[in-house]
Design a protein around this motif. Structure first.
Motif, PDB file in Angstrom:
ATOM      1  N   ASN A 194     -29.366 -10.439  -4.591  1.00  0.00           N
ATOM      2  CA  ASN A 194     -29.923  -9.910  -5.753  1.00  0.00           C
ATOM      3  C   ASN A 194     -30.962  -9.079  -5.671  1.00  0.00           C
ATOM      4  O   ASN A 194     -31.800  -8.937  -6.352  1.00  0.00           O
ATOM      5  N   HIS A 195     -31.174  -8.499  -4.289  1.00  0.00           N
ATOM      6  CA  HIS A 195     -32.417  -7.635  -4.086  1.00  0.00           C
ATOM      7  C   HIS A 195     -32.082  -6.487  -5.108  1.00  0.00           C
ATOM      8  O   HIS A 195     -31.178  -6.180  -5.574  1.00  0.00           O
ATOM      9  N   ARG A 196     -33.218  -5.683  -5.121  1.00  0.00           N
ATOM     10  CA  ARG A 196     -33.406  -4.626  -6.042  1.00  0.00           C
ATOM     11  C   ARG A 196     -32.448  -3.469  -5.850  1.00  0.00           C
ATOM     12  O   ARG A 196     -31.915  -2.678  -6.572  1.00  0.00           O
ATOM     13  N   ARG A 198     -29.400  -3.413  -5.316  1.00  0.00           N
ATOM     14  CA  ARG A 198     -28.255  -4.601  -5.156  1.00  0.00           C
ATOM     15  C   ARG A 198     -27.042  -4.232  -4.666  1.00  0.00           C
ATOM     16  O   ARG A 198     -26.194  -4.892  -4.015  1.00  0.00           O
ATOM     17  N   ASN A 202     -25.577  -6.412  -1.905  1.00  0.00           N
ATOM     18  CA  ASN A 202     -24.405  -7.489  -2.276  1.00  0.00           C
ATOM     19  C   ASN A 202     -23.395  -6.967  -1.541  1.00  0.00           C
ATOM     20  O   ASN A 202     -22.438  -7.971  -0.935  1.00  0.00           O
ATOM     21  N   ASP A 229     -23.753  -8.776  -9.835  1.00  0.00           N
ATOM     22  CA  ASP A 229     -23.654  -7.065  -9.819  1.00  0.00           C
ATOM     23  C   ASP A 229     -24.373  -6.494 -11.068  1.00  0.00           C
ATOM     24  O   ASP A 229     -24.490  -7.248 -11.799  1.00  0.00           O
TER      25      ASP A 229
END
Length: 230
Positions: A194-196, A198, A202, A229
């Motif tokens: 859930n990195h920016r 994404r 993902n 997501d």
């Protein structure tokens, strides 16, 4: 956006066998097949050790013996974040230094969906300006050419190329071949969930979760990572 293709996994059984080296004496043979059935106590131990997330204990160290190679489509915005991982090696990547002409002239659209048409048009203009300096230099660079004029044209050609490369947007996409291991991928999955950025991360994490026995040996899943997501 990020795509992972042509995945190959090496050394799975060997790493699983090596897991027990700490408790063995005498000769060892880690090349034998490893029983990955639920009846095998060593398989249960491997899953338990691999799923350990406690820092500095190295119980999951055997995972680094499971090697992975794959082809990755990446953008310029994505790759700096990927390159911070020490045990992830880029074998070779496509290049704007050597192949920019092919990117520009082979009917490709090497941009992510977030690159604006204005940015694409600017790159096209800068590329055409660079090509003009190339043609001028080639036409003038003869045996009887004036040295001062040639030097000026070479400088113009260099500056045109640098303007072009420095203005290629972060969403310019290329492919590279990577080799790494399950332990490094486990770390990446945990850190980048859930990195920016994404969509890309993902997609990368889901490709990891699809590797043979990866979820079993790391204790990771979409549910445990709370992968979500946009």
């Amino acid at each position: 956006m990020v795509e992972v293709r042509n995945v190959e996994v090496y050394g799975l059984d060997r790493a699983l066998n090596a897991k027990a080296n700490s408790f063995n004496v005498g000769d060892i043979d880690t090349t034998v097949a490893f029983d990955k059935s639920d009846e095998n106590r060593q398989w249960k131990i491997a899953k338990s050790l691999g799923g350990n997330r406690e820092p500095h204990q190295s119980h999951d160290a055997f995972l680094k013996g499971i090697l992975v190679s794959f082809d990755l489509k990446y953008s310029q915005a994505f790759t700096p974040e990927l390159q911070r991982y020490h045990f992830l090696e880029i074998v070779m990547s496509q290049s704007t230094m050597h192949s920019l002409k092919k990117f520009m002239e082979n009917g490709l659209d090497p941009y992510s969906v977030y690159v604006t048409e204005e940015s694409k048009a600017q790159v096209r203009r800068l590329y055409e300006a660079f090509e003009k300096t190339q043609e001028a230099l080639k036409a003038a660079d003869t045996g009887n050419a004036e040295a001062v004029r040639i030097k000026k044209l070479r400088r113009e050609n260099y500056e045109a190329f640098m303007r072009l490369r420095h203005n290629i947007p972060g969403g310019f996409e290329m492919w590279e071949t990577i080799t790494t291991n399950y332990l490094q991928l486990k770390t990446i999955c945990i850190q980048r969930t859930n990195h920016r950025q994404r969509e890309d991360w993902n997609a990368f994490i889901r490709a990891c979760l699809a590797l043979p026995h990866f979820c079993e040996l790391t204790g990771l899943s979409e549910e445990s990572l709370k992968l979500c997501d946009i």
